[in-house]
Design a protein around this motif. Structure first.
Motif, PDB file in Angstrom:
ATOM      1  N   GLY A  76      40.943  45.316  24.665  1.00 25.41           N
ATOM      2  CA  GLY A  76      42.482  45.183  25.327  1.00 25.41           C
ATOM      3  C   GLY A  76      42.510  45.258  26.835  1.00 25.41           C
ATOM      4  N   THR A  77      41.109  44.888  27.450  1.00 23.64           N
ATOM      5  CA  THR A  77      41.157  44.510  28.995  1.00 23.64           C
ATOM      6  C   THR A  77      41.909  43.511  29.592  1.00 23.64           C
ATOM      7  N   VAL A  78      42.668  43.445  30.776  1.00 23.03           N
ATOM      8  CA  VAL A  78      43.201  42.401  31.203  1.00 23.03           C
ATOM      9  C   VAL A  78      42.320  42.056  32.607  1.00 23.03           C
ATOM     10  N   LEU A  79      41.922  40.781  32.624  1.00 24.80           N
ATOM     11  CA  LEU A  79      41.150  40.411  33.806  1.00 24.80           C
ATOM     12  C   LEU A  79      41.853  40.795  35.219  1.00 24.80           C
ATOM     13  N   ALA A  80      41.258  41.471  35.993  1.00 24.84           N
ATOM     14  CA  ALA A  80      42.121  41.992  37.250  1.00 24.84           C
ATOM     15  C   ALA A  80      42.495  40.767  38.008  1.00 24.84           C
TER      16      ALA A  80
END
Length: 479
Positions: free
Chosen positions: A260-264
């Protein structure tokens, strides 16, 4: 004696002789048969052909005719496919290929589940979350078009390409879009088009299991690049390019599957710059763009790429229906021409009625209404499952409460293994995905991927958490 009766007589003689031989034994040559039985070469050829058609003999040009393996009545014994080991010799077999085959079904139903099982596995929406009415109406309108069954252009219908280009960003034009048969087929096409068999491909670790399966099927070697709470680390990505000489990086910058990570924001340009400096392509799998939970979604990487570094992948199967097999690749330069050429070799074009239905669906207000309702439903389900897990299994660590996507990613206590928990969960009426499928190499710890979109009702998610707790307790060490 007529040619027909001579052939029948010779067939009968040879059949009797073959009965006394062993499979693999060589029959006399045609010259010997002609001399021995006083028949012509045509009669011998016809007799051998009839026996071969019956499966009694096998002919090998330049070598001779041999007794075939004995046939047994259907059902009397298991089929003998051992011959395939020889036929497949020379096709390199990756030791991870069997694992990859399992991974390929990680986002689908690998086999029917027992009645009453709550589904936390897979990666598609439950039927009650799909826009079935809008899909049916779109398909009906598409079927009434006078050219609905005409051949479609290889690159896809122009209106559909224009819609998909607009969704990707202002810097993308319809000429940059190639319509594909969903996201998985697009991945397979890309891996085969860009890298030669045996080449390394950099992937986030963990990553989408289906991407690992597609890469291995193309003969590529997935190389892990770790991620943290802000996505892939640009410094480790640069090191991986330098050490492996890879020319391909596969990533999911937005609502990464499974974490579920979003690339910063500050890393998004850096990651593209690292790939460009390495002379490599970056595959941006943007499968979850329409699966946000109500917050703004970052721009695709391809929207700000002008040099053709980013190859963008999108799909309608996740936000709409598994059977709406429509996706797209967005690319610029020679790689697009190669992809178009491979399309002509693989399947010519995507079925026009399905493309027309996609145009109809995406062009109506019903699509926007569906996406708004879906965002609300996914946010609710995500919260219900996360709260239930915190209550029932407080020693399981939730990586994050994602702002989009369909899954939760949990780290298990050191005393549990993902496969044991998955098996116990199934026995207690819950299907889950073992986390090891998502790692290209050894997993640093045991994880589970739990989906919250495939269950029939949000209340089922709380029930599933209770069942998981019961299953985990059966695995707890005694004493």
């Amino acid at each position: 004696m007529s040619d027909g009766s001579s052939t029948e007589t010779l067939v009968a003689i040879l059949r009797a002789e073959i009965a006394a031989l062993t499979p693999g034994d060589r029959l006399p040559s045609s010259r010997d048969l002609i001399a021995r039985h006083g028949v012509g070469p045509v009669t011998v050829s016809r007799a051998i052909a009839l026996l071969a058609a019956e499966g009694v003999v096998v002919t090998r040009p330049g070598s001779g005719t041999y007794v075939a393996a004995r046939r047994t009545p259907r059902g009397d014994t298991a089929p003998d496919t051992s011959w395939q080991a020889v036929a497949l010799a020379g096709r390199d077999h990756d030791p991870g290929a069997d694992r990859g085959a399992e991974s390929a079904v990680a986002d689908g139903a690998s086999e029917p589940l027992p009645a009453g099982t709550i589904t936390l596995s897979g990666g598609y929406l439950h039927e009650n979350l799909q826009p079935t009415r809008a899909l049916g109406a779109a398909l009906a309108r598409a079927a009434r078009r006078p050219d609905a069954w005409h051949r479609a252009p290889a690159a896809g219908l122009a209106p559909l390409r224009a819609i998909l280009a607009r969704q990707a960003g202002s810097g993308v034009g319809p000429e940059d879009v190639l319509v594909t048969g969903g996201g998985q087929g697009a991945l397979s096409l890309l891996f085969r088009a860009v890298s030669a068999p045996g080449s390394p491909v950099l992937v986030e670790s963990p990553t989408y299991a289906g991407a690992l399966a597609a890469a291995r099927a193309a003969g590529l070697r997935p190389v892990p690049v770790p991620i943290d709470d802000d996505g892939v680390r640009p410094d480790l990505l640069a090191d991986a390019f330098a050490m492996t000489g890879a020319r391909l990086f596969y990533c999911q910058p937005t609502f990464h599957n499974p974490t579920g990570t979003v690339l910063a924001t500050e890393r998004r340009h850096q990651v593209v710059d690292v790939a460009r400096a390495a002379g490599a392509f970056l595959i941006e799998d943007d499968f979850a763009r329409h699966l946000g939970h109500g917050r703004p979604v970052p721009r695709p990487l391809v929207a700000d790429d002008r040099d053709g570094t980013v190859v963008h992948l999108t799909s309608l199967t996740k936000p709409a229906s598994p059977s709406l097999r429509i996706g797209a690749l967005i690319a610029r330069g020679p790689v697009m021409r190669r992809l178009q050429g491979m399309r002509l070799v693989d399947d010519f074009f995507i079925a026009r009625p399905l493309q027309e239905a996609a145009v109809e669906l995406l062009s109506t207000p019903a699509w926007d209404r569906h996406l708004r309702a879906l965002a609300t439903a996914l946010r609710e389900r995500c919260t219900v499952l996360a709260d239930a897990l915190a209550r029932e299994l407080p020693d399981w660590t939730l990586a994050r409460s994602p702002a989009g996507g369909l899954h939760l990613w949990l780290r298990l206590p050191p005393t549990l293994t993902d496969t044991a928990v998955a098996e116990a969960a199934r026995a207690h009426g819950v299907s889950v995905n073992a986390g090891r499928r998502h790692f290209p190499a050894e997993a640093p710890a045991a994880h589970l991927r739990l989906g919250f979109a495939a269950a029939a009702d949000p209340a089922d998610l709380a029930t599933a958490a209770r069942r998981l707790a019961t299953a985990a307790h059966t695995l707890a060490p005694s004493g």
